[in-house]
Design a protein around this motif. Structure first.
Motif, mmCIF file in Angstrom:
data_model
loop_
_atom_site.group_PDB
_atom_site.id
_atom_site.type_symbol
_atom_site.label_atom_id
_atom_site.label_comp_id
_atom_site.label_asym_id
_atom_site.label_seq_id
_atom_site.Cartn_x
_atom_site.Cartn_y
_atom_site.Cartn_z
ATOM 1 N N VAL A 103 3.222 15.337 4.354
ATOM 2 C CA VAL A 103 2.977 13.872 3.225
ATOM 3 C C VAL A 103 3.683 13.506 2.469
ATOM 4 C CG1 VAL A 103 1.513 12.830 1.080
ATOM 5 C CG2 VAL A 103 0.259 13.873 3.428
ATOM 6 N N ALA A 104 4.530 14.372 1.341
ATOM 7 C CA ALA A 104 5.199 14.656 0.765
ATOM 8 C C ALA A 104 6.986 14.618 1.188
ATOM 9 C CB ALA A 104 5.736 16.397 0.827
ATOM 10 N N ALA A 105 6.965 14.286 2.754
ATOM 11 C CA ALA A 105 8.188 13.827 3.048
ATOM 12 C C ALA A 105 8.584 12.892 3.645
ATOM 13 C CB ALA A 105 8.618 14.545 4.313
ATOM 14 N N CYS A 106 7.069 12.060 3.772
ATOM 15 C CA CYS A 106 6.734 10.912 4.413
ATOM 16 C C CYS A 106 7.469 9.534 3.281
ATOM 17 C CB CYS A 106 5.734 9.867 4.340
ATOM 18 S SG CYS A 106 5.409 8.319 5.487
ATOM 19 N N TYR A 119 10.252 10.360 -6.222
ATOM 20 C CA TYR A 119 11.288 11.610 -6.399
ATOM 21 C C TYR A 119 12.965 11.345 -6.876
ATOM 22 C CZ TYR A 119 8.334 13.930 -2.832
ATOM 23 O OH TYR A 119 7.085 14.579 -2.087
ATOM 24 N N GLU A 171 0.790 -1.464 -0.053
ATOM 25 C CA GLU A 171 0.083 0.015 0.027
ATOM 26 C C GLU A 171 0.457 0.972 0.012
ATOM 27 O OE1 GLU A 171 -3.530 -2.030 2.460
ATOM 28 O OE2 GLU A 171 -2.667 -0.483 3.423
ATOM 29 N N ASN A 172 1.599 1.313 1.283
ATOM 30 C CA ASN A 172 2.798 2.343 0.811
ATOM 31 C C ASN A 172 3.158 2.403 -0.653
ATOM 32 O OD1 ASN A 172 2.379 2.390 3.487
ATOM 33 N ND2 ASN A 172 3.870 1.762 4.092
ATOM 34 N N LYS A 173 4.342 1.595 -1.620
ATOM 35 C CA LYS A 173 4.299 1.351 -2.722
ATOM 36 C C LYS A 173 3.610 2.149 -3.328
ATOM 37 C CE LYS A 173 8.072 -0.470 -5.028
ATOM 38 N NZ LYS A 173 8.790 -0.989 -3.458
ATOM 39 N N GLU A 174 1.793 1.926 -3.563
ATOM 40 C CA GLU A 174 1.169 2.491 -4.459
ATOM 41 C C GLU A 174 0.598 3.874 -3.639
ATOM 42 O OE1 GLU A 174 -2.306 0.225 -4.197
ATOM 43 O OE2 GLU A 174 -0.989 -1.285 -4.276
ATOM 44 N N ALA A 175 0.963 4.378 -2.845
ATOM 45 C CA ALA A 175 0.925 5.893 -2.205
ATOM 46 C C ALA A 175 1.502 7.297 -3.125
ATOM 47 C CB ALA A 175 0.863 6.104 -0.358
ATOM 48 N N ARG A 176 2.958 6.245 -3.554
ATOM 49 C CA ARG A 176 3.557 7.007 -4.418
ATOM 50 C C ARG A 176 4.036 7.094 -5.479
ATOM 51 N NH1 ARG A 176 7.286 9.731 -0.379
ATOM 52 N NH2 ARG A 176 5.261 11.073 -0.533
ATOM 53 N N PRO A 177 3.686 6.726 -6.222
ATOM 54 C CA PRO A 177 3.711 5.889 -7.803
ATOM 55 C C PRO A 177 4.661 6.365 -8.196
ATOM 56 C CG PRO A 177 0.890 7.198 -7.594
ATOM 57 C CD PRO A 177 2.007 7.856 -6.348
ATOM 58 N N THR A 178 5.511 8.245 -8.506
ATOM 59 C CA THR A 178 6.626 8.367 -8.727
ATOM 60 C C THR A 178 7.273 9.220 -7.771
ATOM 61 O OG1 THR A 178 4.897 9.745 -10.294
ATOM 62 C CG2 THR A 178 6.934 10.349 -10.569
ATOM 63 N N PHE A 235 -3.669 7.868 0.868
ATOM 64 C CA PHE A 235 -2.731 8.306 2.011
ATOM 65 C C PHE A 235 -1.949 6.527 2.087
ATOM 66 C CE2 PHE A 235 -4.477 11.699 2.740
ATOM 67 C CZ PHE A 235 -3.505 12.599 1.689
ATOM 68 N N PHE A 252 5.524 18.079 -4.306
ATOM 69 C CA PHE A 252 4.779 17.373 -3.300
ATOM 70 C C PHE A 252 3.963 15.535 -3.958
ATOM 71 C CE2 PHE A 252 3.407 20.340 0.284
ATOM 72 C CZ PHE A 252 5.082 20.657 0.374
ATOM 73 N N ARG A 253 5.141 14.851 -4.190
ATOM 74 C CA ARG A 253 4.382 13.819 -4.643
ATOM 75 C C ARG A 253 3.440 12.227 -3.919
ATOM 76 N NH1 ARG A 253 6.740 13.742 -9.188
ATOM 77 N NH2 ARG A 253 8.659 15.019 -10.241
ATOM 78 N N ALA A 254 2.714 12.405 -4.109
ATOM 79 C CA ALA A 254 1.705 10.990 -3.114
ATOM 80 C C ALA A 254 0.993 11.245 -4.586
ATOM 81 C CB ALA A 254 0.539 11.965 -1.992
ATOM 82 N N ASN A 294 6.448 6.994 3.165
ATOM 83 C CA ASN A 294 5.483 6.465 2.311
ATOM 84 C C ASN A 294 4.322 7.119 1.663
ATOM 85 O OD1 ASN A 294 6.602 4.076 3.621
ATOM 86 N ND2 ASN A 294 5.531 3.433 4.903
ATOM 87 N N ALA A 295 4.101 8.563 1.836
ATOM 88 C CA ALA A 295 2.987 8.935 1.174
ATOM 89 C C ALA A 295 1.894 8.953 2.567
ATOM 90 C CB ALA A 295 2.860 9.890 0.035
#
Lengths: 234, 248
Positions: B166-169, A93, A84-91, B211, B102-104, B171-172
């Motif tokens: 959220v941006a920094a986590c 940094y 789920e954590n991977k899905e929460a940030r698809p792109t 999230f 911010f990426r999420a 895991n968003a």
């Protein structure tokens, strides 16, 4: 959301299950370590302790199955949360960095999976006797003529192989790494720490992790260095 | 100061996006980060190119509109500071600066560096309020609140909802934001009647927005422009545990 079952459908509820199962596994690791440390007390202590555990019969199997279930839930739920954590940030940094997250916290899944691999190896080694079958078949003959599994010789001879001993020490370092973040994470996730107790919890977490490393790594190292050895005449 | 800027460009929500390099000369160290971006946009428009879209509003650190991940850190290198209050003196002449949105999944990119943070609004709507009977306005000081409790409530209420947590986590996760919104009401008498219901409703809404899950990295706390403490996450977990076990 009220009630235990409904809470399991939420992120915090699932994390709490991971925390509680993690705590149970920690208690097992500590008890397992305390039992095994009897290797320092000699063959009689360790072998009679092992025989006592074996004699528990159905109780032993209940404990084993319970432990397996706890272990399975801890690992499976963590992997689900991680996906789920991977899905929460698809792109991702382009520029990745971290400000204050500890490296232990950032590598929990990796260290955990390596510990799982070690547990499988450890079971194959001392429980199923696949790794060093010769040592696993050793028996001790008691004064009354009955025989019992010679756990002491199995352990000592096993750890006199440097590769085996070192692999155990490395695995304990990984477990120590995992627990050093795990314990403080349990307190935070279950809402058991406050601003005032936070630092004490962190230190206790590091202390328990260090204890697990020192206690568990002392056994393979002592056998490897012949500080614990097969009594002469055997 | 002369700077090399790697900026994220994305035409719209469906576009894949890419980093684009620009050069900026003779920037005063007293320029704010957003003013620096204004200058870059003037330069781009002078060259007939499209300006870079980025969010901003009050530019005095209180509205929560500005964002940006600067060299991998939400709101840039200065602790407890929003991007609009960050100045170029925090950087060195000749620096290369990476600027990303911010990426999420819950913060989809609208264009370039601007993201849609309305998921926060929906989490707030789920429980970030107190219900009050209508009628005559109550006396301002009718409900006494101890200073220590009032301070804690205020610490949580300092959250401007910018989304840097959220941006920094890695895991968003939105736990710091949600716990601040839960926390400022949990520390006030007015927040007590709906306390249990609020935690469940806001956590469910948070999960529903996609999230990630908190893994206690505390990167959120490190980048929060209002210095919201991780302790509010612990407090919310405690409230959640009590709610799950059926107590108060």
């Amino acid at each position: 959301m009220n009630g235990l079952l409904a809470s399991l459908g939420t992120s915090i509820g699932r994390k709490m299950v991971v925390a509680v199962t993690g705590l149970m596994l920690l208690l097992f690791v500590l008890a397992h370590m305390a039992g095994n440390l009897q290797v320092f007390a000699g063959p009689e202590a360790l072998n009679s302790y092992a025989a006592k555990l074996q004699s528990l019969g159905p109780l032993l199997w209940a404990a084993r199955l319970g432990l397996l279930a706890v272990f399975g839930v801890h690992v499976a739920l963590t992997l689900k949360l991680a996906s789920e954590n991977k899905e929460a940030r698809p792109t991702a940094y382009a520029h990745q960095t971290s400000v204050q997250a500890t490296s232990a916290s950032r590598t929990m899944v990796m260290s955990g999976l390596l510990v799982v691999a070690f547990v499988l190896y450890h079971l194959a080694h001392f429980t199923f006797g696949v790794v060093q079958p010769g040592n696993h078949e050793l028996v001790e003959t008691l004064a009354d003529g009955t025989t019992r599994h010679d756990v002491f010789s199995m352990v000592v001879l096993g750890f006199q192989n440097p590769l085996v001993a070192i692999s155990y020490v490395v695995a304990m370092a990984l477990l120590c790494w995992h627990v050093s973040h795990g314990v403080q994470s349990v307190f935070q996730t279950l809402g058991l720490q406050s601003a005032r107790s936070r630092d004490a919890v962190r230190k206790a977490s590091l202390g328990i992790a260090a204890l697990i490393f020192v206690g568990n790594a002392s056994m393979p190292l002592a056998c490897l260095l012949h500080l614990v050895d097969i009594p002469s005449g055997n | 100061m002369n700077l090399t800027l790697n900026v994220w460009r994305q035409k719209g929500p469906q576009d894949a996006g890419r980093m684009e390099t620009h050069y900026l000369k003779d920037i005063s160290p007293d320029t704010s980060f957003l003013e620096m971006l204004d200058l870059l946009n003037e330069q781009l428009m002078g060259e007939g190119k499209e300006a870079i879209a980025f969010d901003h509003d009050c530019r005095e650190g209180i509205c929560g509109m500005c964002s940006l991940v600067i060299n991998g850190v939400a709101h840039g290198p200065q602790r407890a500071t929003t991007t609009c209050q960050l100045h170029m003196r925090s950087f060195k002449d000749g620096d290369t600066i990476d600027i990303e949105p911010f990426r999420a999944r819950a913060f989809p990119v609208v264009k370039d560096l601007a993201v849609d943070r309305s998921s926060f609004d929906r989490v707030l709507q789920a429980g970030g309020y107190v219900s009050v009977n209508t009628g005559g306005a109550p006396d301002a000081n009718a409900v006494p609140i101890g200073k220590e409790e009032a301070d804690k409530a205020m610490d949580a209420a300092a959250c401007i909802g910018c989304g840097a947590c959220v941006a920094a986590c890695p895991n968003a996760s939105a736990m710091l934001f949600v716990s601040a919104k839960v926390g400022h009401l949990a520390h006030l008498p007015q927040g007590q009647p709906e306390r249990t219901r609020r935690v469940g409703a806001m956590v469910s809404a948070m999960d529903g927005e996609g999230f990630g899950n908190c893994r206690n990295y505390y990167e959120c706390e490190a980048v929060c422009p209002k210095d919201i403490s991780r302790d509010f996450i612990g407090e919310m977990n405690k409230d959640f545990r009590r709610a799950a076990l059926g107590g108060r």
